[in-house]
Design a protein around this motif. Structure first.
Motif, PDB file in Angstrom:
ATOM      1  N   SER A 160      14.906 100.041  -3.685  1.00  0.00           N
ATOM      2  CA  SER A 160      14.468 101.089  -2.865  1.00  0.00           C
ATOM      3  C   SER A 160      13.039 100.630  -2.250  1.00  0.00           C
ATOM      4  CB  SER A 160      14.220 102.225  -3.576  1.00  0.00           C
ATOM      5  OG  SER A 160      13.509 102.101  -4.765  1.00  0.00           O
ATOM      6  N   ASP A 162       9.156 102.025  -0.464  1.00  0.00           N
ATOM      7  CA  ASP A 162       8.388 103.245  -0.396  1.00  0.00           C
ATOM      8  C   ASP A 162       8.543 104.111   0.975  1.00  0.00           C
ATOM      9  OD1 ASP A 162       6.733 102.241   1.557  1.00  0.00           O
ATOM     10  OD2 ASP A 162       5.325 101.701   0.237  1.00  0.00           O
ATOM     11  N   SER A 163       7.872 105.066   1.230  1.00  0.00           N
ATOM     12  CA  SER A 163       8.045 105.808   2.242  1.00  0.00           C
ATOM     13  C   SER A 163       7.616 105.399   3.495  1.00  0.00           C
ATOM     14  CB  SER A 163       7.112 107.233   2.159  1.00  0.00           C
ATOM     15  OG  SER A 163       5.819 106.766   2.026  1.00  0.00           O
ATOM     16  N   ARG A 166       7.922  99.741   2.708  1.00  0.00           N
ATOM     17  CA  ARG A 166       7.213  98.486   1.796  1.00  0.00           C
ATOM     18  C   ARG A 166       7.776  98.328   0.767  1.00  0.00           C
ATOM     19  NH1 ARG A 166       1.201 100.585   2.204  1.00  0.00           N
ATOM     20  NH2 ARG A 166       2.151 102.203   1.160  1.00  0.00           N
ATOM     21  N   GLN A 168       8.265  97.978  -3.257  1.00  0.00           N
ATOM     22  CA  GLN A 168       7.420  98.672  -4.232  1.00  0.00           C
ATOM     23  C   GLN A 168       7.230  97.537  -5.430  1.00  0.00           C
ATOM     24  OE1 GLN A 168       8.642 102.893  -4.840  1.00  0.00           O
ATOM     25  NE2 GLN A 168      10.370 102.041  -4.093  1.00  0.00           N
ATOM     26  N   PRO A 251       2.261  97.418  -3.080  1.00  0.00           N
ATOM     27  CA  PRO A 251       3.269  97.409  -1.763  1.00  0.00           C
ATOM     28  C   PRO A 251       3.015  96.403  -1.024  1.00  0.00           C
ATOM     29  CG  PRO A 251       2.558  99.419  -2.628  1.00  0.00           C
ATOM     30  CD  PRO A 251       1.452  98.457  -3.472  1.00  0.00           C
TER      31      PRO A 251
END
Length: 275
Positions: A160, A162-163, A166, A168, A251
């Protein structure tokens, strides 16, 4: 010679085949003038089951030809150079490696061994095969990942972001290169980090346990750094050519540009030089 013995010889199938060949050669060379005087061998069109005739070209057509031999080497002598010696795989080690020049053998792993050079200065070598050797195929520079662009994140198959898209810290992201190569061995290219929030480290590898080595290191936020990338490709589930990327400490956005692929055969490459 009696008439009976002459009759028996005429009915010998092998004798009839040899006579037919002789007649064919004579008919072919007749009227050839000066060329006939050179004594060029004719072509013997050997039917399946016929004898091999030395000094001529023997053609078995579409039929298979099998030469059966004992467990010792089969030697085809060549007075003008090194002979061809076919050695059983069981006899390759150890004496096969010190045998005469011209020796050819297949070991128990299926690799072809060749003893080349001259009798005075022989050399050992292994024939290139896609079973164990690789070739580097250059491809047009291709951007396979840019976490800033949603369209260039489409090959991420696990992990996954980040928002902001980038990497994590501590979260591995797996990138599949299967659209570009079938069962690739390794990739060459460049990896770039940009948009980081602080000091950090990026590691890129194939699959499995994360290595302790780093691919790119940076010390401050807002830096743009690139490094040459040459790393193996791994496999995850149905995906056979993957890269894994993991950031540490902060990040960061990551860009991966591919310039070459290592494969067993160029046909595995699905773009550019291998297409």
């Amino acid at each position: 010679m009696t008439r009976a013995s002459q009759q028996d010889n005429d009915h010998d199938p092998k004798r009839r085949r040899l006579l037919r060949r002789a007649a064919t050669v004579a008919a072919t060379t007749a009227g050839a003038g000066v060329v006939a005087a050179v004594g060029m061998p004719g072509a013997a069109q050997a039917a399946p089951g016929d004898n091999l005739i030395m000094g001529t070209t023997n053609d078995a057509g579409g039929a298979s030809t099998t030469l059966t031999h004992t467990d010792s080497p089969l030697v085809l002598a060549n007075p003008a150079g090194a002979p061809l010696r076919l050695v059983p795989s069981s006899g390759l080690y150890p004496h096969g490696l010190d045998s005469e020049a011209g020796t050819v053998a297949v070991d128990d792993q299926g690799d072809l061994f060749v003893r080349a050079g001259t009798a005075a200065e022989p050399t050992n070598g292994w024939a290139w095969t896609s079973e164990w050797a690789t070739t580097s195929v250059a491809v047009p520079p291709t951007r396979v990942l840019d976490t800033r662009d949603a369209n260039l994140r489409r090959n991420i198959i696990s992990g996954s972001l980040d928002s902001l898209g980038r990497l994590q810290p501590g979260v591995p992201v797996v990138l599949a290169l299967d659209p570009y190569v079938r069962d690739g061995y390794a990739i060459k290219g460049n990896v770039t980090v940009v948009g980081m929030t602080g000091a950090g480290v990026l590691t890129v590898w194939g699959s499995g346990t994360k290595p302790t080595a780093s691919t790119v290191n940076w010390s401050t936020a807002g830096t743009i750094l690139s490094n040459f990338l040459f790393t193996e490709l791994g496999a995850v589930g149905a995906y056979r050519s993957v890269l894994t990327l993991q950031a540490t400490s902060s990040p960061t956005h990551v860009i991966v540009d591919m310039t070459s692929l290592l494969v067993g055969h160029p046909s595995q490459v699905l773009l550019g030089g291998g297409a």
